[in-house]
Design a protein around this motif. Structure first.
Motif, mmCIF file in Angstrom:
data_model
loop_
_atom_site.group_PDB
_atom_site.id
_atom_site.type_symbol
_atom_site.label_atom_id
_atom_site.label_comp_id
_atom_site.label_asym_id
_atom_site.label_seq_id
_atom_site.Cartn_x
_atom_site.Cartn_y
_atom_site.Cartn_z
ATOM 1 N N PHE A 187 -13.231 82.418 -88.216
ATOM 2 C CA PHE A 187 -13.275 82.060 -89.634
ATOM 3 C C PHE A 187 -12.425 82.991 -90.500
ATOM 4 N N SER A 188 -11.217 83.223 -90.058
ATOM 5 C CA SER A 188 -10.234 83.938 -90.873
ATOM 6 C C SER A 188 -8.881 83.283 -90.662
ATOM 7 N N LYS A 189 -8.256 82.854 -91.733
ATOM 8 C CA LYS A 189 -6.951 82.213 -91.620
ATOM 9 C C LYS A 189 -5.839 83.226 -91.358
ATOM 10 N N ARG A 190 -6.194 84.498 -91.287
ATOM 11 C CA ARG A 190 -5.220 85.508 -90.878
ATOM 12 C C ARG A 190 -5.074 85.570 -89.352
ATOM 13 N N SER A 191 -6.055 85.020 -88.658
ATOM 14 C CA SER A 191 -5.985 85.014 -87.196
ATOM 15 C C SER A 191 -4.920 84.036 -86.730
ATOM 16 N N LYS A 192 -4.140 84.448 -85.744
ATOM 17 C CA LYS A 192 -3.051 83.626 -85.224
ATOM 18 C C LYS A 192 -3.391 82.987 -83.879
ATOM 19 N N GLY A 193 -4.663 82.946 -83.538
ATOM 20 C CA GLY A 193 -5.057 82.307 -82.289
ATOM 21 C C GLY A 193 -6.274 82.979 -81.676
ATOM 22 N N PHE A 194 -6.793 82.388 -80.599
ATOM 23 C CA PHE A 194 -8.015 82.915 -79.989
ATOM 24 C C PHE A 194 -7.715 84.095 -79.068
ATOM 25 N N LEU A 195 -8.745 84.887 -78.822
ATOM 26 C CA LEU A 195 -8.639 86.063 -77.973
ATOM 27 C C LEU A 195 -9.052 85.669 -76.554
ATOM 28 N N LEU A 196 -8.077 85.539 -75.677
ATOM 29 C CA LEU A 196 -8.307 85.133 -74.295
ATOM 30 C C LEU A 196 -9.178 86.166 -73.579
ATOM 31 N N SER A 197 -10.211 85.686 -72.882
ATOM 32 C CA SER A 197 -11.046 86.621 -72.124
ATOM 33 C C SER A 197 -11.591 85.946 -70.876
ATOM 34 N N GLU A 198 -12.163 86.752 -70.012
ATOM 35 C CA GLU A 198 -12.798 86.244 -68.805
ATOM 36 C C GLU A 198 -14.304 86.453 -68.924
ATOM 37 N N GLY A 199 -15.050 85.775 -68.058
ATOM 38 C CA GLY A 199 -16.483 86.004 -68.104
ATOM 39 C C GLY A 199 -17.270 84.939 -67.364
ATOM 40 N N ALA A 200 -18.567 85.174 -67.292
ATOM 41 C CA ALA A 200 -19.484 84.236 -66.643
ATOM 42 C C ALA A 200 -20.845 84.342 -67.304
ATOM 43 N N ALA A 201 -21.636 83.306 -67.139
ATOM 44 C CA ALA A 201 -23.005 83.308 -67.656
ATOM 45 C C ALA A 201 -23.829 82.352 -66.804
ATOM 46 N N SER A 202 -25.099 82.657 -66.632
ATOM 47 C CA SER A 202 -25.985 81.821 -65.820
ATOM 48 C C SER A 202 -27.347 81.683 -66.480
ATOM 49 N N LEU A 203 -27.949 80.518 -66.301
ATOM 50 C CA LEU A 203 -29.300 80.243 -66.777
ATOM 51 C C LEU A 203 -30.145 79.740 -65.614
ATOM 52 N N ILE A 204 -31.419 80.064 -65.617
ATOM 53 C CA ILE A 204 -32.374 79.436 -64.714
ATOM 54 C C ILE A 204 -33.159 78.419 -65.533
ATOM 55 N N LEU A 205 -33.002 77.156 -65.196
ATOM 56 C CA LEU A 205 -33.725 76.085 -65.874
ATOM 57 C C LEU A 205 -34.814 75.546 -64.957
ATOM 58 N N GLU A 206 -35.952 75.255 -65.542
ATOM 59 C CA GLU A 206 -37.055 74.653 -64.803
ATOM 60 C C GLU A 206 -37.733 73.614 -65.674
ATOM 61 N N THR A 207 -38.447 72.693 -65.043
ATOM 62 C CA THR A 207 -39.341 71.861 -65.836
ATOM 63 C C THR A 207 -40.459 72.764 -66.354
#
Length: 396
Positions: free
Chosen positions: A217-237
């Motif tokens: 949310f800044s029009k001064r930014s010239k693009g996104f910041l490329l990054s790596e990563g992972a995330a996990s969730l345990i879902l159950e009923t």
């Protein structure tokens, strides 16, 4: 009545948050650190990127050399999530499904495989080369590592892939085919092909300093910041979680996805499809706040602004964690979910850092720590190729 789907564990590995505890610390403190790279840019321009810097322990050893980095990241976050859930997989057998998402797959090892094959160095090609670049190696590696023989799927729908893996898992859980799901996403594409590709469409902030590179949310930014990563969730009923006396950290109340049919090379800048997805996931409900995918890329941030204006009249506070973690593609939506789950646990609302809000001053953007409880959050994700996703996350 539809079965309620609960979250009983989660794990994360993103820049400035290489586990749950570290992400919590940085969300509250606002401290961050990114890397400056120029060897992967077209003209040796400086490019700020997000990297996992602490290593992956035994997964970096010889025994796991056949696994692509995205698989190692996902195994790491899944291990953290399983420990948190106190889930005994041996007792669950094929009743546990694996649903993983990725945007770019194995583009980093693919670069190396192309280099070897282009030079006709057949003897240098590893015998496990196909597994390094195959998208489904992500879910298959998690299945193999944890010895699970049940449903194993990899979703590849762009940056929404992590959220869409959640959507797929929910359908299997609700129809009774499984009672537990390991859901995750991983991407690691800090490489030339990715930088050249997104650089070509002017989506990356070459030669832009830390203050504004990938600034939500800044029009001064010239693009996104490329990054790596992972995330996990345990879902159950909910039924299964309660029967084993598991701690419930939140509920995936609803997920809605669609495609704006605009182009394989972009998305609808009017935001109509994103607004439709959000409207459907909300029904008549109003969230406590809105955890957006805004990431300093004009095409995305403007759509998030339209959602705020047209659906909430700028009356619902909103935030973005992309100033802290960058944009790890498919993992971003799940990281947003985890940030909000940490907020539920510790009674705070994740704030937006690294933004001056220039050009978006009218938005009710959360830029200071809000140490107060929340119980219902809207989460958005949209990606290259036109897919949109919205999640309604609740505490109870």
């Amino acid at each position: 009545m539809s079965k309620r789907i609960v979250i009983t564990g989660f794990g994360v590995k993103v820049p400035n948050g290489e586990n749950n505890e570290e992400l919590l610390h940085h969300l509250i403190s606002g401290e961050y650190k990114f890397s400056l790279r120029n060897e992967i840019t077209p003209n040796r321009e400086d490019l700020l990127i997000g990297e996992i810097v602490k290593g992956l322990g035994e997964l970096e050893g010889r025994d796991y050399r056949a696994l692509p980095r995205i698989a190692k990241l996902a195994i790491s976050t899944t291990s953290e999530a399983l420990e948190m859930a106190d889930l005994d997989l041996e007792d669950n057998g094929t009743s546990t499904g694996i649903f993983m998402g990725t945007t770019m797959g194995g583009t980093t090892p693919l670069e190396e495989m192309v280099r070897i094959s282009s030079a006709d160095h057949f003897r240098d090609m590893p015998v496990y080369c196909c597994g390094l670049v195959h998208y489904h190696s992500l879910a298959a590696s998690v299945s193999s590592f944890f010895h699970l023989k049940g449903i194993t799927k990899t979703v590849t729908t762009g940056c929404t892939a992590g959220v869409e893996a959640v959507e797929d898992a929910m359908m299997y859980l609700q129809n009774g085919k499984i009672n537990t799901a390991i859901v995750g996403a991983a991407d690691s594409s800090n490489n030339k092909v990715t930088v050249f590709g997104f650089g070509k469409i002017r989506a990356l902030p070459f030669n832009q300093q830390t203050e504004y590179a990938g600034s939500p949310f800044s029009k001064r930014s010239k693009g996104f910041l490329l990054s790596e990563g992972a995330a996990s969730l345990i879902l159950e009923t909910e039924e299964h979680a309660l029967a084993r006396k598991a701690t419930i950290y939140g509920y995936i109340d609803a997920v809605v996805t669609n495609n704006d049919t605009e182009s394989i090379n972009g998305h609808d800048r009017t935001g109509s499809s994103m607004k439709q997805a959000v409207s459907r996931v909300l029904g008549q409900r109003i969230p406590d706040y809105y955890n957006s995918q805004a990431m300093g890329y004009a095409a995305n941030d403007s759509i998030e602004e339209l959602v705020s204006r047209d659906l909430f009249g700028h009356g619902v506070p909103l935030t973005s964690i992309k100033g802290l973690i960058g944009h790890p593609f498919s993992a971003s939506g799940l990281a947003q979910i985890i940030a909000s789950l940490l907020g539920f646990q510790h009674q705070f609302v994740p704030r937006t850092i690294r933004t001056d809000q220039w050009g978006f001053e009218h938005l009710p953007l959360i830029t200071e720590n809000l140490l107060k409880p929340s119980a219902k959050v809207l989460i958005t994700s949209h990606g290259y190729g036109g897919n949109n996703a919205a999640v309604y996350l609740t505490k109870s």
